[in-house]
Design an enzyme around this catalytic site. Structure first.
Site, PDB file in Angstrom:
ATOM      1  CG  ASN A   1      50.749  31.345  36.905  1.00  0.00           C
ATOM      2  OD1 ASN A   1      51.578  30.947  36.091  1.00  0.00           O
ATOM      3  ND2 ASN A   1      49.472  30.952  36.888  1.00  0.00           N
TER       4      ASN A   1
ATOM      5  CE  LYS B   1      47.715  33.359  34.643  1.00  0.00           C
ATOM      6  NZ  LYS B   1      46.331  33.741  34.554  1.00  0.00           N
TER       7      LYS B   1
ATOM      8  CG  HIS C   1      45.949  28.355  36.896  1.00  0.00           C
ATOM      9  ND1 HIS C   1      45.133  28.834  35.901  1.00  0.00           N
ATOM     10  CD2 HIS C   1      46.401  29.438  37.575  1.00  0.00           C
ATOM     11  CE1 HIS C   1      45.112  30.153  35.972  1.00  0.00           C
ATOM     12  NE2 HIS C   1      45.868  30.549  36.969  1.00  0.00           N
TER      13      HIS C   1
ATOM     14  CD  GLU D   1      45.063  30.750  32.875  1.00  0.00           C
ATOM     15  OE1 GLU D   1      46.261  30.439  32.834  1.00  0.00           O
ATOM     16  OE2 GLU D   1      44.666  31.872  33.277  1.00  0.00           O
TER      17      GLU D   1
ATOM     18  CD  GLU E   1      44.782  31.891  40.768  1.00  0.00           C
ATOM     19  OE1 GLU E   1      45.557  32.853  40.784  1.00  0.00           O
ATOM     20  OE2 GLU E   1      44.801  31.032  39.871  1.00  0.00           O
TER      21      GLU E   1
ATOM     22  N   GLY F   1      42.602  37.636  34.903  1.00  0.00           N
ATOM     23  CA  GLY F   1      42.908  38.307  33.645  1.00  0.00           C
ATOM     24  C   GLY F   1      41.802  39.203  33.137  1.00  0.00           C
TER      25      GLY F   1
ATOM     26  CB  SER G   1      42.231  41.277  38.362  1.00  0.00           C
ATOM     27  OG  SER G   1      41.877  40.728  37.110  1.00  0.00           O
TER      28      SER G   1
HETATM   29  P1  13P Z   1      45.871  37.674  36.757  1.00  0.00           P
HETATM   30  O1  13P Z   1      46.584  38.237  37.963  1.00  0.00           O
HETATM   31  O2  13P Z   1      46.523  38.037  35.463  1.00  0.00           O
HETATM   32  O3  13P Z   1      44.408  37.953  36.802  1.00  0.00           O
HETATM   33  O4  13P Z   1      46.032  36.083  36.848  1.00  0.00           O
HETATM   34  C1  13P Z   1      45.783  35.451  38.052  1.00  0.00           C
HETATM   35  C2  13P Z   1      46.207  34.050  37.928  1.00  0.00           C
HETATM   36  O5  13P Z   1      45.659  33.283  37.171  1.00  0.00           O
HETATM   37  C3  13P Z   1      47.357  33.622  38.732  1.00  0.00           C
HETATM   38  O6  13P Z   1      47.501  32.238  38.710  1.00  0.00           O
END
Ligand code: 13P
Length: 288
Positions: free
Chosen positions: A39, A41, A132, A134, A204, A210, A250
């Site tokens: 992903n 982003k 997601h 976010e 997740e 992150g 992560s």
């Molecule tokens: P990170 O791997 O950067 O923590 O992000 C995970 C994520 O949100 C994947 O959709």
């Protein structure tokens, strides 16, 4: 025994064997896949995106063992605007696909700035990330809206990668199982079993996204086993065994192998580490 009867019996016996092997084949097809999805982003310009995909392709070509595994899928989720360019670069690989990071549930019309499932499909994507954290937190996407997106994706034969996960407060208050159950019940469990089997679920934990703070393999396994048990309760054991459950948060080149060694972790949804070619390839290697 008259010859006629013998022939009928042999025929029946052979048919039974045929049916048995057919069912076995069917079952094999339904076996859950291992999936590594990147992903991206809101990262990369078009030239950077092309460079990244080209580098990933080069690495994959040098490792035919990664592209010839029937039950492994590699998914790249760049921003909408690069989907078609990325698709053109990967579409010759039998097990590499592109995904969008979002979609809008309506077919078309006056929804300025939005992108429908049909549009996403028409540029070559096969998967759509939905729910997601976010999007849930920054854009206030609720259970019902996400359920509509899932239905829209399935209507066009696209595969949703549906994200669920608890925030830190909820884990600290030991509410994480309840949160996950509600997220599944309110957005996914209205699906019939045939549709549900098209969905990939990504657990997740929001506190791990992150932050560099990964769930331990035991925490991931515990939650994945719980998710599978809820699916089994709702749709039966066979369906629960067929659904791919990805871990995200992560996940990186160092911890991927241990996470993926857990029996209910079928791959990962990778954020930051999917933007670094060598790390992403190492993560793919860690799942086989
Ligand atoms: P990170 O791997 O950067 O923590 O992000 C995970 C994520 O949100 C994947 O959709």
């Amino acid at each position: 025994m008259p010859l006629k009867w013998k022939i009928i019996l042999i025929n029946l016996f052979e048919k039974r064997i045929f049916v048995h092997y057919y069912l076995l084949l069917l079952k094999k097809d339904f076996m859950r896949k291992k999936i590594i999805a990147g992903n991206w982003k809101m990262n990369k310009t078009l030239p950077e995106a092309i460079l990244l995909v080209n580098e990933i392709c080069q690495e994959l070509k040098a490792r035919p063992e990664l592209i010839n595994i029937k039950d492994l899928e590699i998914v790249l989720a760049p921003p909408f605007v690069y989907l078609n360019e990325c698709y053109k670069l990967i579409h010759e690989f039998p097990n590499v696909f592109v995904a969008s990071q979002n979609c809008y549930p309506e077919e078309s019309g006056a929804f300025t700035g939005e992108v429908s499932v049909n549009m996403i499909k028409s540029v070559g994507a096969k998967y759509i990330i939905i729910g997601h954290s976010e999007r849930r937190s920054y854009f206030k996407e609720d259970y019902l809206f996400l359920a509509r997106k899932v239905l829209a994706a399935l209507k066009h034969d696209m595969k949703p990668i549906f994200c669920i996960g608890e925030v830190l407060n909820e884990r600290e208050a030991s509410q994480h199982f309840e949160v996950i159950r509600t997220q599944l019940q309110e957005s996914l469990f209205q699906l019939n079993v045939v549709d549900f089997e098209q969905v990939i679920i990504a657990y997740e934990p929001v506190w791990a996204i992150g932050t560099g703070r990964t769930a331990s393999p035991q925490q991931a396994q515990e939650m994945h086993a719980y998710i599978r048990s809820l699916i089994a309760e709702k749709y039966g054991d066979e369906t629960s065994q067929n659904i791919s459950l990805l871990y995200g948060g992560s996940c990186n080149a160092q911890n991927a192998r241990e996470l993926f060694s857990m029996p209910d972790v079928d791959g990962g949804l990778i954020g930051g580490a999917s933007l670094k070619v060598q790390d992403f390839i190492t993560i793919i290697e860690s799942v086989i």
